[in-house]
Scaffold this motif. Sequence first.
Motif, PDB file in Angstrom:
ATOM      1  N   ASP A   1       0.722  -1.260  -0.062  1.00  0.00           N
ATOM      2  CA  ASP A   1      -0.055   0.134   0.039  1.00  0.00           C
ATOM      3  C   ASP A   1       0.808   1.177  -0.224  1.00  0.00           C
ATOM      4  N   ALA A   2       0.969   1.877  -1.181  1.00  0.00           N
ATOM      5  CA  ALA A   2       1.736   3.155  -1.399  1.00  0.00           C
ATOM      6  C   ALA A   2       1.190   4.197  -0.257  1.00  0.00           C
ATOM      7  N   GLY A   3       2.186   4.816   0.294  1.00  0.00           N
ATOM      8  CA  GLY A   3       1.920   5.986   1.363  1.00  0.00           C
ATOM      9  C   GLY A   3       1.753   7.223   0.215  1.00  0.00           C
ATOM     10  N   VAL A   4       1.800   8.479   1.108  1.00  0.00           N
ATOM     11  CA  VAL A   4       1.706   9.808   0.247  1.00  0.00           C
ATOM     12  C   VAL A   4       2.919   9.958  -0.454  1.00  0.00           C
ATOM     13  N   THR A   5       2.696  10.174  -1.846  1.00  0.00           N
ATOM     14  CA  THR A   5       3.918  10.437  -2.666  1.00  0.00           C
ATOM     15  C   THR A   5       3.919  11.683  -2.974  1.00  0.00           C
ATOM     16  N   GLN A   6       5.266  12.289  -3.117  1.00  0.00           N
ATOM     17  CA  GLN A   6       5.326  13.673  -3.579  1.00  0.00           C
ATOM     18  C   GLN A   6       6.355  13.883  -4.746  1.00  0.00           C
ATOM     19  N   SER A   7       6.443  14.741  -5.602  1.00  0.00           N
ATOM     20  CA  SER A   7       7.283  14.914  -6.761  1.00  0.00           C
ATOM     21  C   SER A   7       7.504  16.376  -7.041  1.00  0.00           C
ATOM     22  N   PRO A   8       8.571  16.865  -7.506  1.00  0.00           N
ATOM     23  CA  PRO A   8       9.869  16.235  -7.118  1.00  0.00           C
ATOM     24  C   PRO A   8      10.395  16.302  -5.915  1.00  0.00           C
ATOM     25  N   THR A   9      11.441  15.825  -5.469  1.00  0.00           N
ATOM     26  CA  THR A   9      11.751  15.651  -4.106  1.00  0.00           C
ATOM     27  C   THR A   9      12.807  16.805  -3.891  1.00  0.00           C
ATOM     28  N   HIS A  10      13.465  17.512  -4.753  1.00  0.00           N
ATOM     29  CA  HIS A  10      14.154  18.626  -4.793  1.00  0.00           C
ATOM     30  C   HIS A  10      14.147  19.360  -6.016  1.00  0.00           C
ATOM     31  N   LEU A  11      14.129  20.859  -5.882  1.00  0.00           N
ATOM     32  CA  LEU A  11      14.024  21.612  -6.921  1.00  0.00           C
ATOM     33  C   LEU A  11      14.806  23.055  -6.628  1.00  0.00           C
ATOM     34  N   ILE A  12      15.356  23.528  -7.838  1.00  0.00           N
ATOM     35  CA  ILE A  12      16.001  24.899  -7.561  1.00  0.00           C
ATOM     36  C   ILE A  12      15.332  26.040  -8.402  1.00  0.00           C
ATOM     37  N   LYS A  13      14.987  27.028  -8.120  1.00  0.00           N
ATOM     38  CA  LYS A  13      14.157  27.886  -8.781  1.00  0.00           C
ATOM     39  C   LYS A  13      14.929  29.444  -8.460  1.00  0.00           C
ATOM     40  N   THR A  14      14.914  30.195  -9.472  1.00  0.00           N
ATOM     41  CA  THR A  14      15.325  31.661  -9.164  1.00  0.00           C
ATOM     42  C   THR A  14      13.897  32.546  -9.167  1.00  0.00           C
ATOM     43  N   ARG A  15      14.463  33.823  -8.346  1.00  0.00           N
ATOM     44  CA  ARG A  15      13.281  34.673  -7.939  1.00  0.00           C
ATOM     45  C   ARG A  15      12.408  34.912  -9.103  1.00  0.00           C
ATOM     46  N   GLY A  16      11.144  35.036  -8.979  1.00  0.00           N
ATOM     47  CA  GLY A  16      10.202  35.383  -9.950  1.00  0.00           C
ATOM     48  C   GLY A  16       9.645  34.138 -10.839  1.00  0.00           C
ATOM     49  N   GLN A  17      10.260  33.232 -10.792  1.00  0.00           N
ATOM     50  CA  GLN A  17       9.791  31.996 -11.401  1.00  0.00           C
ATOM     51  C   GLN A  17       8.605  31.251 -10.593  1.00  0.00           C
ATOM     52  N   GLN A  18       8.148  30.237 -11.366  1.00  0.00           N
ATOM     53  CA  GLN A  18       6.782  29.752 -10.789  1.00  0.00           C
ATOM     54  C   GLN A  18       7.341  28.222 -10.750  1.00  0.00           C
ATOM     55  N   VAL A  19       6.617  27.504  -9.776  1.00  0.00           N
ATOM     56  CA  VAL A  19       6.795  26.115  -9.540  1.00  0.00           C
ATOM     57  C   VAL A  19       5.604  25.412  -9.323  1.00  0.00           C
ATOM     58  N   THR A  20       5.598  24.187  -9.567  1.00  0.00           N
ATOM     59  CA  THR A  20       4.594  23.219  -9.581  1.00  0.00           C
ATOM     60  C   THR A  20       4.832  21.879  -8.648  1.00  0.00           C
ATOM     61  N   LEU A  21       4.226  21.743  -7.599  1.00  0.00           N
ATOM     62  CA  LEU A  21       4.667  20.562  -6.892  1.00  0.00           C
ATOM     63  C   LEU A  21       3.309  19.583  -6.819  1.00  0.00           C
ATOM     64  N   ARG A  22       3.690  18.283  -6.742  1.00  0.00           N
ATOM     65  CA  ARG A  22       2.760  17.241  -6.939  1.00  0.00           C
ATOM     66  C   ARG A  22       2.550  16.490  -5.834  1.00  0.00           C
ATOM     67  N   CYS A  23       1.430  15.803  -5.557  1.00  0.00           N
ATOM     68  CA  CYS A  23       1.312  14.651  -4.515  1.00  0.00           C
ATOM     69  C   CYS A  23       0.073  13.915  -4.720  1.00  0.00           C
ATOM     70  N   SER A  24       0.524  12.521  -4.344  1.00  0.00           N
ATOM     71  CA  SER A  24      -0.471  11.384  -4.351  1.00  0.00           C
ATOM     72  C   SER A  24      -0.809  11.057  -3.468  1.00  0.00           C
ATOM     73  N   PRO A  25      -2.041  10.960  -2.769  1.00  0.00           N
ATOM     74  CA  PRO A  25      -2.529  10.690  -1.488  1.00  0.00           C
ATOM     75  C   PRO A  25      -2.470   9.229  -1.227  1.00  0.00           C
ATOM     76  N   LYS A  26      -2.490   8.982   0.134  1.00  0.00           N
ATOM     77  CA  LYS A  26      -2.743   7.517   0.543  1.00  0.00           C
ATOM     78  C   LYS A  26      -3.661   6.826  -0.066  1.00  0.00           C
ATOM     79  N   SER A  27      -3.710   5.665  -0.592  1.00  0.00           N
ATOM     80  CA  SER A  27      -4.675   4.946  -1.016  1.00  0.00           C
ATOM     81  C   SER A  27      -5.980   5.087  -0.181  1.00  0.00           C
ATOM     82  N   GLY A  28      -7.253   5.396  -0.745  1.00  0.00           N
ATOM     83  CA  GLY A  28      -8.216   5.366   0.177  1.00  0.00           C
ATOM     84  C   GLY A  28      -8.628   6.835   0.859  1.00  0.00           C
ATOM     85  N   HIS A  29      -7.677   7.572   0.740  1.00  0.00           N
ATOM     86  CA  HIS A  29      -7.956   8.990   1.038  1.00  0.00           C
ATOM     87  C   HIS A  29      -8.178  10.110   0.042  1.00  0.00           C
TER      88      HIS A  29
END
Lengths: 115, 114
Positions: A1-29
């Motif tokens: 049973d997979a737990g909560v998964t997130q991506s990416p694990t690390h990232l570097i951006k510069t000021r003014g940029q935009q970022v998108t982070l992703r998450c998959s919840p635990k099964s059944g949540h």
Amino acid sequence: DAGVTQSPTHLIKTRGQQVTLRCSPKSGHDTVSWYQQALGQGPQFIFQYYEEEERQRGNFPDRFSGHQFPNYSSELNVNALLLGDSALYLCASSGTSGIDTGELFFGEGSRLTVL
Amino acid sequence: GNSVTQMEGPVTLSEEAFLTINCTYTATGYPSLFWYVQYPGEGLQLLLKATKADDKGSNKGFEATYRKETTSFHLEKGSVQVSDSAVYFCAPNSHSGSNYKLTFGKGTLLTVNP
């Protein structure tokens, strides 16, 4: 049973940029919450999604936005990045019983560095 | 909203020592109370919880009792191990209607030396 998964694990951006982070919840949540954890601090609540809608929001500016998809996964978007946005971003999921008590299951986080 | 005051760290103990990490909170109503733990390089994990006054949560030798009269939820362990080295967070929940969220303290770093 997979737990909560997130991506990416690390990232570097510069000021003014935009970022998108992703998450998959635990099964059944079906509820996803996002937290920001600055270095040496406790997690701060950003917002929570349920049934594809934002249910509640913490004290974060509109630059922080999110989305939940029909499969319950979620994205956190941050626009116009500032140096102060550098932090560990944690996704947490909960099911029906978790909604009643606040018990959350956390992912390992996405470490964002803004230069 | 809720707020949490947690014992300042870092805390350094020798193996088998007694541990107490103090936590007091302010909240409206009667929140459920949680201790979460963050091991190095990992996400937060629920350690224990208590949902009403005088309840005692326990797990892995750790205990905490919900004290409504003192609004406290102190974490204790009788004999710590090196593997207990981690950051510990106290967190009451709060709700607005049917929506719940957690408010975390700043965390207490525990280091246990052999």
